[in-house]
Design an enzyme around this catalytic site. Structure first.
Site, PDB file in Angstrom:
ATOM      1  N   TRP A 160       0.728  -1.192  -0.026  1.00  0.00           N
ATOM      2  CA  TRP A 160       0.160  -0.080  -0.085  1.00  0.00           C
ATOM      3  C   TRP A 160       1.014   1.153  -0.091  1.00  0.00           C
ATOM      4  CZ3 TRP A 160      -2.838  -3.036  -1.635  1.00  0.00           C
ATOM      5  CH2 TRP A 160      -4.022  -3.699  -1.068  1.00  0.00           C
ATOM      6  N   GLU A 218      -9.031  -2.755  -5.575  1.00  0.00           N
ATOM      7  CA  GLU A 218     -10.267  -3.097  -5.655  1.00  0.00           C
ATOM      8  C   GLU A 218     -11.460  -2.184  -6.263  1.00  0.00           C
ATOM      9  OE1 GLU A 218      -9.718  -7.178  -3.560  1.00  0.00           O
ATOM     10  OE2 GLU A 218     -10.906  -5.825  -2.583  1.00  0.00           O
ATOM     11  N   GLU A 260      -3.991 -11.344  -6.314  1.00  0.00           N
ATOM     12  CA  GLU A 260      -4.404 -11.468  -5.127  1.00  0.00           C
ATOM     13  C   GLU A 260      -5.391 -12.793  -5.220  1.00  0.00           C
ATOM     14  OE1 GLU A 260      -6.804  -9.066  -2.425  1.00  0.00           O
ATOM     15  OE2 GLU A 260      -5.788  -7.186  -2.932  1.00  0.00           O
TER      16      GLU A 260
END
Length: 383
Positions: A81, A194, A313
C-alpha cells in the site's frame, strides 16, 4: 519532489543483511507483449502481498526480515500500500486531512518511512507494486477524499467523477510518482485496490457504470504516464467482466468494472485480477473449479489484448481445502501461461510478534510457504 538518491542510500545503510543477495539491476521492468522483461530478459512476477510493511511501525530490521521471508520462497515482486488517509495524526500515515485540505506526511512516519520500505525491498532483490488508494475504508481510501471534500456520506462513486476529488487524488499521486520516478525498485503503480462503484459505506449515486470507472482509469493512467515514463501502470482491480446477458455478478458488469475495456486502454500496461470464490459466493460447481475457470478466462483476455495479466491476490482459508486448491490454481497459472501471480498474503514472525493475520496469511515453515517455493521454481523455469 523527486526521490533523492541520498535518502535511499541512507535508508539502505540501516538494513541488515543476513545472507548474500543478488544485486538488483538498475533497469526498470518493462512489458513486452504478454510478458515482463528486465534488461531484455524475461522477468518472472512471483511473490506476495504485504500491505502492512510500511504501515505497522516496523523497524528497518523487521522490514528486511519480512522481505527476506518472501525472497526465500523465490519471490521477486511484492504488492504493498502507498496510501493511508487519516483525519487525526497517529502511527504511520501518508496524508492528513484537515477539513477539505490534505497535507502529505513527508516525515519519519510517512514518506521517509516508505523510503525504508524501498531500501529493504532493494536489499532483498524485490520489486514493488505500489497501490495508491483503496476502494475500502481500510487505511482511509476513496471515501475519505469524498467525505472531506464533498461532505460525509456523499456517494462513493463521486471519487471517479467529481473534478475536485480527482484533482486532489492527482496531487497525491504526483508526490509519490515524482519522488520515485528514478527508482527501479518500483515495479509499477496501481491506481487503486479493488475499485468498484460501491465501497464500504454503500453510498452510491445510482449513475455509476463501467464507463464511469473506465473513463477514470483513462484519466488517471494517462496522468501518471505524463509524469513517469519509467514505470508500468496497472489498475489493481478484481477483474470483473462485463458480458452481455450474464447472470453472474462477476461477469455482468454490475460492479462497475469491465476488465476487457480497461485492459485495452493504451496507458494501462498490465491487467490485474483477484480470486476469492468463497468470499464472493462463487462455489458452483466448487470454489476450486470456479477459480480455475476465472484464471483461464483472464488468461484468454491476456492473449486477446497481448498484454501481461497478473493474478495479484487470491485466497482461501486453511479449512477450505487450501493446499489442494492452491496447487490447482498455481498449476493453472503456470500451465496456461498467465504472466504472473502474487498470493494474499505474506507473513513473518518478528521479534515484536507475528505480522497481521487475516486468516489468509502464510507464515514461513508452513505447508503453503513450501508450496510457494516449489511453484516459483516452476514458473521461473517456464519463463
Amino acid at each position: 519532489m523527486k526521490f533523492k538518491a541520498s535518502l535511499l542510500t541512507l535508508a539502505l545503510a540501516t538494513v541488515s543483511f543476513s545472507k548474500p543477495i543478488a544485486r538488483q539491476s538498475t533497469s526498470f521492468v518493462k512489458a513486452d507483449g504478454q510478458n515482463f522483461t528486465l534488461d531484455g530478459q524475461p522477468y518472472t512476477v512471483f511473490g506476495s502481498n504485504s500491505y502492512w510493511v510500511g504501515l505497522t511501525g516496523l523497524t528497518t530490521d523487521e522490514m528486511d526480515i519480512a522481505f527476506q521471508d518472501i525472497a526465500e520462497t523465490g519471490g521477486t515482486t511484492v504488492r504493498t500500500w502507498g496510501f493511508n488517509e487519516v483525519t487525526s495524526a497517529g502511527g504511520d500515515y501518508y496524508q492528513l486531512w484537515n477539513g477539505s485540505i490534505p497535507t502529505i506526511n513527508y516525515g519519519s512516519t510517512g514518506l521517509e518511512n516508505f523510503d525504508n520500505v524501498v531500501a529493504a525491498a532493494k536489499a532483498n532483490n524485490i520489486r514493488l507494486i505500489v497501490t495508491l488508494t483503496n476502494n475500502w475504508s481500510n487505511y482511509g481510501g476513496m471515501d475519505v477524499y469524498v467525505d472531506q471534500i464533498l461532505g460525509e456520506g456523499q456517494p462513493h462513486d463521486y471519487f471517479y467523477s467529481n473534478p475536485e476529488v480527482i484533482a486532489a487524488f492527482q496531487n497525491y499521486v504526483k508526490v509519490w510518482v515524482e519522488r520515485y520516478v528514478e527508482e527501479p525498485t518500483i515495479f509499477g503503480w496501481e491506481l487503486a485496490n479493488e475499485p468498484r462503484c460501491t465501497g464500504s459505506t454503500n453510498a452510491t449515486s445510482g449513475t455509476c457504470t463501467t464507463t464511469t470507472i473506465t473513463d477514470w482509469v483513462k484519466t488517471m493512467s494517462g496522468y501518471i504516464k505524463s509524469l513517469d515514463s519509467n514505470h508500468l501502470v496497472g489498475l489493481g482491480d478484481e477483474g470483473w467482466f462485463n458480458l452481455p446477458n450474464s447472470t453472474d455478478y462477476a461477469y455482468d458488469g454490475s460492479q462497475g468494472i469491465d476488465f476487457d475495456a480497461n485492459l485495452a486502454i493504451d496507458t494501462i500496461d498490465f491487467g490485474t485480477f483477484h480470486l476469492y470464490p468463497y468470499s464472493w459466493g462463487e462455489e458452483t460447481p466448487s470454489a476450486m473449479v470456479w477459480g480455475q475457470e476465472w484464471i483461464e478466462n483472464h488468461r484468454n483476455a491476456q492473449a486477446t489484448y497481448n498484454k501481461p495479466v497478473l493474478m495479484e491476490e487470491f485466497g482461501v482459508l486453511a479449512n477450505q481445502n487450501q493446499t489442494t486448491t492452491y496447487k490447482n490454481w498455481y498449476s493453472t497459472v503456470i500451465d496456461g501461461g498467465l504472466s504472473g501471480v502474487l498470493i494474499w498474503q505474506a507473513g513473518s514472525n518478528l521479534t515484536s510478534g507475528p505480522t497481521p493475520n487475516d486468516g489468509f496469511t502464510i507464515y514461513p515453515d508452513t505447508p503453503v510457504y513450501y508450496l510457494e517455493e516449489w511453484f516459483s521454481a516452476q514458473l521461473k523455469a517456464k519463463n
